[in-house]
Scaffold this motif. Structure first.
Motif, PDB file in Angstrom:
ATOM      1  N   VAL A  29      50.660  45.650  43.996  1.00 36.65           N
ATOM      2  CA  VAL A  29      51.765  46.607  44.015  1.00 36.65           C
ATOM      3  C   VAL A  29      53.094  45.908  44.287  1.00 36.65           C
ATOM      4  CG1 VAL A  29      52.701  48.601  45.262  1.00 36.65           C
ATOM      5  CG2 VAL A  29      50.294  48.544  44.637  1.00 36.65           C
ATOM      6  N   ALA A  30      53.068  44.885  45.142  1.00 37.73           N
ATOM      7  CA  ALA A  30      54.293  44.150  45.480  1.00 37.73           C
ATOM      8  C   ALA A  30      54.700  43.167  44.388  1.00 37.73           C
ATOM      9  CB  ALA A  30      54.096  43.408  46.798  1.00 37.73           C
ATOM     10  N   GLY A  31      53.853  42.991  43.378  1.00 35.47           N
ATOM     11  CA  GLY A  31      54.157  42.070  42.294  1.00 35.47           C
ATOM     12  C   GLY A  31      53.926  40.613  42.664  1.00 35.47           C
ATOM     13  N   GLU A  32      53.128  40.369  43.708  1.00 25.60           N
ATOM     14  CA  GLU A  32      52.873  39.009  44.182  1.00 25.60           C
ATOM     15  C   GLU A  32      51.568  38.427  43.652  1.00 25.60           C
ATOM     16  OE1 GLU A  32      52.840  39.545  48.378  1.00 25.60           O
ATOM     17  OE2 GLU A  32      54.991  39.919  48.503  1.00 25.60           O
ATOM     18  N   CYS A  33      50.807  39.218  42.936  1.00 28.10           N
ATOM     19  CA  CYS A  33      49.482  38.808  42.477  1.00 28.10           C
ATOM     20  C   CYS A  33      49.578  38.337  41.032  1.00 28.10           C
ATOM     21  CB  CYS A  33      48.521  39.980  42.601  1.00 28.10           C
ATOM     22  SG  CYS A  33      46.825  39.556  42.227  1.00 28.10           S
ATOM     23  N   GLU A  34      49.257  37.051  40.801  1.00 31.19           N
ATOM     24  CA  GLU A  34      49.349  36.509  39.452  1.00 31.19           C
ATOM     25  C   GLU A  34      48.044  36.668  38.672  1.00 31.19           C
ATOM     26  OE1 GLU A  34      50.930  32.578  39.337  1.00 31.19           O
ATOM     27  OE2 GLU A  34      52.523  33.061  40.758  1.00 31.19           O
ATOM     28  N   ASP A  35      46.909  36.562  39.338  1.00 26.77           N
ATOM     29  CA  ASP A  35      45.613  36.677  38.667  1.00 26.77           C
ATOM     30  C   ASP A  35      44.758  37.699  39.424  1.00 26.77           C
ATOM     31  OD1 ASP A  35      43.163  36.420  37.427  1.00 26.77           O
ATOM     32  OD2 ASP A  35      43.179  34.231  37.425  1.00 26.77           O
ATOM     33  N   VAL A  36      44.859  38.939  39.012  1.00 33.00           N
ATOM     34  CA  VAL A  36      44.177  40.040  39.705  1.00 33.00           C
ATOM     35  C   VAL A  36      42.676  39.827  39.738  1.00 33.00           C
ATOM     36  CG1 VAL A  36      43.717  42.516  39.653  1.00 33.00           C
ATOM     37  CG2 VAL A  36      45.998  41.666  39.096  1.00 33.00           C
ATOM     38  N   THR A  37      42.100  39.463  38.615  1.00 31.79           N
ATOM     39  CA  THR A  37      40.649  39.289  38.536  1.00 31.79           C
ATOM     40  C   THR A  37      40.169  38.221  39.504  1.00 31.79           C
ATOM     41  OG1 THR A  37      40.676  39.959  36.219  1.00 31.79           O
ATOM     42  CG2 THR A  37      38.723  38.812  36.996  1.00 31.79           C
ATOM     43  N   ALA A  38      40.853  37.093  39.532  1.00 34.16           N
ATOM     44  CA  ALA A  38      40.445  35.992  40.415  1.00 34.16           C
ATOM     45  C   ALA A  38      40.560  36.396  41.883  1.00 34.16           C
ATOM     46  CB  ALA A  38      41.291  34.763  40.142  1.00 34.16           C
ATOM     47  N   GLU A  39      41.623  37.103  42.224  1.00 37.95           N
ATOM     48  CA  GLU A  39      41.796  37.499  43.624  1.00 37.95           C
ATOM     49  C   GLU A  39      40.767  38.540  44.043  1.00 37.95           C
ATOM     50  OE1 GLU A  39      45.502  37.977  45.504  1.00 37.95           O
ATOM     51  OE2 GLU A  39      46.555  36.695  44.089  1.00 37.95           O
ATOM     52  N   LEU A  40      40.468  39.484  43.173  1.00 40.56           N
ATOM     53  CA  LEU A  40      39.447  40.483  43.506  1.00 40.56           C
ATOM     54  C   LEU A  40      38.068  39.847  43.584  1.00 40.56           C
ATOM     55  CD1 LEU A  40      40.659  43.540  41.430  1.00 40.56           C
ATOM     56  CD2 LEU A  40      40.606  43.337  43.924  1.00 40.56           C
ATOM     57  N   ASP A  41      37.774  38.940  42.669  1.00 41.43           N
ATOM     58  CA  ASP A  41      36.494  38.230  42.715  1.00 41.43           C
ATOM     59  C   ASP A  41      36.357  37.476  44.030  1.00 41.43           C
ATOM     60  OD1 ASP A  41      35.805  39.176  40.231  1.00 41.43           O
ATOM     61  OD2 ASP A  41      36.239  37.307  39.170  1.00 41.43           O
ATOM     62  N   ALA A  42      37.415  36.804  44.448  1.00 36.65           N
ATOM     63  CA  ALA A  42      37.384  36.056  45.702  1.00 36.65           C
ATOM     64  C   ALA A  42      37.245  37.001  46.900  1.00 36.65           C
ATOM     65  CB  ALA A  42      38.649  35.213  45.841  1.00 36.65           C
ATOM     66  N   ALA A  43      37.929  38.129  46.860  1.00 38.88           N
ATOM     67  CA  ALA A  43      37.882  39.073  47.969  1.00 38.88           C
ATOM     68  C   ALA A  43      36.487  39.663  48.149  1.00 38.88           C
ATOM     69  CB  ALA A  43      38.888  40.203  47.742  1.00 38.88           C
ATOM     70  N   TYR A  44      35.800  39.888  47.042  1.00 44.22           N
ATOM     71  CA  TYR A  44      34.481  40.521  47.113  1.00 44.22           C
ATOM     72  C   TYR A  44      33.326  39.536  46.963  1.00 44.22           C
ATOM     73  CZ  TYR A  44      36.960  44.917  46.911  1.00 44.22           C
ATOM     74  OH  TYR A  44      37.784  45.960  47.189  1.00 44.22           O
ATOM     75  N   GLY A  45      33.655  38.254  46.832  1.00 43.96           N
ATOM     76  CA  GLY A  45      32.606  37.243  46.745  1.00 43.96           C
ATOM     77  C   GLY A  45      31.873  37.232  45.419  1.00 43.96           C
ATOM     78  N   LEU A  46      32.565  37.547  44.354  1.00 42.85           N
ATOM     79  CA  LEU A  46      31.962  37.555  43.026  1.00 42.85           C
ATOM     80  C   LEU A  46      32.262  36.240  42.316  1.00 42.85           C
ATOM     81  CD1 LEU A  46      33.013  41.147  41.946  1.00 42.85           C
ATOM     82  CD2 LEU A  46      30.847  40.427  42.912  1.00 42.85           C
ATOM     83  N   SER A  47      31.428  35.881  41.380  1.00 39.26           N
ATOM     84  CA  SER A  47      31.630  34.633  40.661  1.00 39.26           C
ATOM     85  C   SER A  47      32.674  34.759  39.566  1.00 39.26           C
ATOM     86  CB  SER A  47      30.317  34.159  40.035  1.00 39.26           C
ATOM     87  OG  SER A  47      29.937  35.052  39.002  1.00 39.26           O
ATOM     88  N   GLY A  48      32.935  35.964  39.104  1.00 37.38           N
ATOM     89  CA  GLY A  48      33.907  36.167  38.041  1.00 37.38           C
ATOM     90  C   GLY A  48      33.327  35.982  36.663  1.00 37.38           C
ATOM     91  N   LYS A  49      32.069  35.564  36.575  1.00 39.29           N
ATOM     92  CA  LYS A  49      31.430  35.370  35.274  1.00 39.29           C
ATOM     93  C   LYS A  49      30.410  36.468  35.052  1.00 39.29           C
ATOM     94  CE  LYS A  49      31.896  30.377  35.472  1.00 39.29           C
ATOM     95  NZ  LYS A  49      31.183  29.110  35.508  1.00 39.29           N
TER      96      LYS A  49
END
Length: 53
Positions: A29-49
Motif C-alpha cells: 500500500v505504501a508503494g515500498e514493495c518491488e516484488d510482491v510475490t517474493a515478499e509474500l512467499d518469504a513471509a509465509y515460507g513458500l518456495s515460490g515455485k
C-alpha cells in the motif's frame, strides 16, 4: 486424486504469519514493495515455485 499430488497450503492464519502478511500488505500500500510475490512467499515460507507434475 488420480495419481496427482495433493496440494497442501501452509497455515496462514496463525498470529505470527498474519503479522508477516500484514507487514507485506502495508509495504504494498505504501508503494515500498518491488516484488510482491517474493515478499509474500518469504513471509509465509513458500518456495515460490508451483508444484506441477
Amino acid at each position: 486424486m488420480f495419481g496427482k499430488k495433493s496440494q497442501q497450503w501452509p497455515d496462514m492464519t496463525s498470529p505470527e504469519k498474519f503479522k508477516r502478511g500484514q507487514a507485506v500488505y502495508d509495504r504494498i500500500v505504501a508503494g515500498e514493495c518491488e516484488d510482491v510475490t517474493a515478499e509474500l512467499d518469504a513471509a509465509y515460507g513458500l518456495s515460490g515455485k508451483p508444484d506441477h507434475d
